[in-house]
Design a protein around this motif. Sequence first.
Motif, PDB file in Angstrom:
ATOM      1  N   VAL A 204     -33.728   5.781  57.830  1.00 42.42           N
ATOM      2  CA  VAL A 204     -32.380   4.819  58.439  1.00 42.42           C
ATOM      3  C   VAL A 204     -32.517   4.681  59.871  1.00 42.42           C
ATOM      4  O   VAL A 204     -32.419   3.782  60.408  1.00 42.42           O
ATOM      5  CB  VAL A 204     -31.065   5.472  57.971  1.00 42.42           C
ATOM      6  CG1 VAL A 204     -30.060   5.128  58.783  1.00 42.42           C
ATOM      7  CG2 VAL A 204     -30.880   5.405  56.602  1.00 42.42           C
ATOM      8  N   ARG A 205     -32.953   5.892  60.392  1.00 40.22           N
ATOM      9  CA  ARG A 205     -33.362   6.184  61.752  1.00 40.22           C
ATOM     10  C   ARG A 205     -34.572   5.518  62.329  1.00 40.22           C
ATOM     11  O   ARG A 205     -34.749   5.398  63.707  1.00 40.22           O
ATOM     12  CB  ARG A 205     -33.206   7.641  62.259  1.00 40.22           C
ATOM     13  CG  ARG A 205     -32.059   8.383  61.886  1.00 40.22           C
ATOM     14  CD  ARG A 205     -30.815   7.790  62.162  1.00 40.22           C
ATOM     15  NE  ARG A 205     -29.482   8.522  61.751  1.00 40.22           N
ATOM     16  CZ  ARG A 205     -28.523   7.933  61.620  1.00 40.22           C
ATOM     17  NH1 ARG A 205     -28.036   6.810  62.077  1.00 40.22           N
ATOM     18  NH2 ARG A 205     -27.515   8.704  61.117  1.00 40.22           N
TER      19      ARG A 205
ATOM     20  N   LEU B 139     -22.170  12.395  54.676  1.00 37.05           N
ATOM     21  CA  LEU B 139     -23.321  11.698  54.805  1.00 37.05           C
ATOM     22  C   LEU B 139     -23.428  10.883  56.016  1.00 37.05           C
ATOM     23  O   LEU B 139     -22.333  10.253  56.562  1.00 37.05           O
ATOM     24  CB  LEU B 139     -23.522  10.677  53.672  1.00 37.05           C
ATOM     25  CG  LEU B 139     -24.982  10.181  53.432  1.00 37.05           C
ATOM     26  CD1 LEU B 139     -25.836  11.617  52.900  1.00 37.05           C
ATOM     27  CD2 LEU B 139     -25.148   9.289  52.236  1.00 37.05           C
TER      28      LEU B 139
ATOM     29  N   ALA C 133     -31.413  13.043  50.876  1.00 36.36           N
ATOM     30  CA  ALA C 133     -30.443  12.673  52.095  1.00 36.36           C
ATOM     31  C   ALA C 133     -31.322  12.659  53.287  1.00 36.36           C
ATOM     32  O   ALA C 133     -31.440  11.908  54.349  1.00 36.36           O
ATOM     33  CB  ALA C 133     -29.344  13.483  52.248  1.00 36.36           C
TER      34      ALA C 133
ATOM     35  N   PHE D 259     -24.940   8.446  57.164  1.00 37.93           N
ATOM     36  CA  PHE D 259     -25.408   7.068  57.167  1.00 37.93           C
ATOM     37  C   PHE D 259     -24.625   6.493  56.014  1.00 37.93           C
ATOM     38  O   PHE D 259     -24.233   6.791  55.053  1.00 37.93           O
ATOM     39  CB  PHE D 259     -26.955   6.822  57.108  1.00 37.93           C
ATOM     40  CG  PHE D 259     -27.578   7.681  55.762  1.00 37.93           C
ATOM     41  CD1 PHE D 259     -27.662   7.220  54.563  1.00 37.93           C
ATOM     42  CD2 PHE D 259     -27.859   9.016  56.067  1.00 37.93           C
ATOM     43  CE1 PHE D 259     -28.170   7.990  53.673  1.00 37.93           C
ATOM     44  CE2 PHE D 259     -28.461   9.633  55.135  1.00 37.93           C
ATOM     45  CZ  PHE D 259     -28.698   9.135  53.967  1.00 37.93           C
TER      46      PHE D 259
ATOM     47  N   THR E  22     -34.186   9.916  53.447  1.00 32.24           N
ATOM     48  CA  THR E  22     -33.657   8.961  53.527  1.00 32.24           C
ATOM     49  C   THR E  22     -33.113   8.620  54.999  1.00 32.24           C
ATOM     50  O   THR E  22     -33.011   7.730  55.429  1.00 32.24           O
ATOM     51  CB  THR E  22     -32.153   8.694  52.501  1.00 32.24           C
ATOM     52  OG1 THR E  22     -32.795   8.669  51.236  1.00 32.24           O
ATOM     53  CG2 THR E  22     -31.652   7.376  52.621  1.00 32.24           C
ATOM     54  N   GLU E  23     -32.300   9.677  55.389  1.00 29.23           N
ATOM     55  CA  GLU E  23     -31.753   9.477  56.907  1.00 29.23           C
ATOM     56  C   GLU E  23     -32.965   9.052  57.913  1.00 29.23           C
ATOM     57  O   GLU E  23     -33.095   8.507  58.940  1.00 29.23           O
ATOM     58  CB  GLU E  23     -31.104  10.628  57.376  1.00 29.23           C
ATOM     59  CG  GLU E  23     -30.638  10.490  58.761  1.00 29.23           C
ATOM     60  CD  GLU E  23     -29.271  11.368  58.931  1.00 29.23           C
ATOM     61  OE1 GLU E  23     -28.607  11.367  59.811  1.00 29.23           O
ATOM     62  OE2 GLU E  23     -29.274  12.475  58.256  1.00 29.23           O
TER      63      GLU E  23
ATOM     64  N   ASP F 249     -27.203   0.583  56.042  1.00 29.23           N
ATOM     65  CA  ASP F 249     -27.907   1.100  57.130  1.00 29.23           C
ATOM     66  C   ASP F 249     -29.570   0.995  56.465  1.00 29.23           C
ATOM     67  O   ASP F 249     -30.389   1.485  57.182  1.00 29.23           O
ATOM     68  CB  ASP F 249     -27.938   2.685  57.216  1.00 29.23           C
ATOM     69  CG  ASP F 249     -26.680   2.674  58.041  1.00 29.23           C
ATOM     70  OD1 ASP F 249     -26.338   1.778  58.947  1.00 29.23           O
ATOM     71  OD2 ASP F 249     -25.916   3.838  57.913  1.00 29.23           O
TER      72      ASP F 249
END
Length: 323
Positions: A80-81, A106, A73, A108, A76-77, A113
């Motif tokens: 995403v950002r 989570l 996670a 996101f 992955t985030e 996303d």
Amino acid sequence: MTHRITRRTALGLAGAALAAPALRAQGPGAIRIVVPFAPGGSTDAVARLASVGLGQRLGQPVVVENRSGAAGAIGTEAVVRAAPDGQTWLLTFDSHAVLPALLPNLGFNLTRDLDPVMLIGGAPYVIACRPDRPFRDLAGLVAAAKAKPDAVSYGSTGNGTIGHLTMMLLQSRSGTRMPHLAYRGGGLAVNDTIAGHVDVMIGSAALLAPHVAGGSLRAIAQFGPARLPALAQVQTAAEAGFPGLEAEAWWGVFAPAGTPAPLVARMNAALRESLSEDRVRRQMEETQQARLVLSDPPALQAFVEQQIATWGAVVRENAIRPD
């Protein structure tokens, strides 16, 4: 529910890439491929196999950045950002699809996303045991588990992993109960299985095939749509009487949501060419035991949605929580 992937053509994507030969990812510096796991695993290996060819085809340096934690996670985030400018990409593993169910808070949404780029391919999960164990095939394992409920133990590479969830489905389908030992990594699970501390284990073919070939483990079932050449004598779950029970380790590439379609098309084409090189393809097939798919973005999107639905249901029905 079957997890077989239908391979789709990517001619439209390749055409879009060829129509814009001068297109480059926007922004300075190297292109980042974020791997949301520690170095040394299969996802890291796949990313590094692809990175050399990608750099040649994209005309920019390509670096692999490992950002591990929280079952993938954290890395992955980070993607995403990131800005959707073609400088940052995510190359992740099958646990990606379990994140929404396993981590309800989570920060996101996987489908909202992230934009899909390519399903690279998959390798079946395999059940193996020590050669001196009495289980010769999946039917023998199920019979032993039925004869002595809660006596036949199995190990996996972690709580909530696809291997663990596959065994939960197997127990549900077969009416058996087998105690679970969750290990923090494949090496530990393999060592304890070889030492006899656990009766069987489930892991990817890439993890177990070398030990099967070396004789320290015996494979008794594989969960792909067809038998692997390296495990040609081992039945699939469907052949053993469990149709539709398929589970593969898989690798997929994603971009931050909103990444321009021509950049996604160009990355897809570069990935296909890089992973289709004879040397790379051989390493993927032999070292990772991979069945290459090299899909277009819509195929990855459909596959991930199916995986989220299938494995999320198993997590919720069994109230599974991360380690």
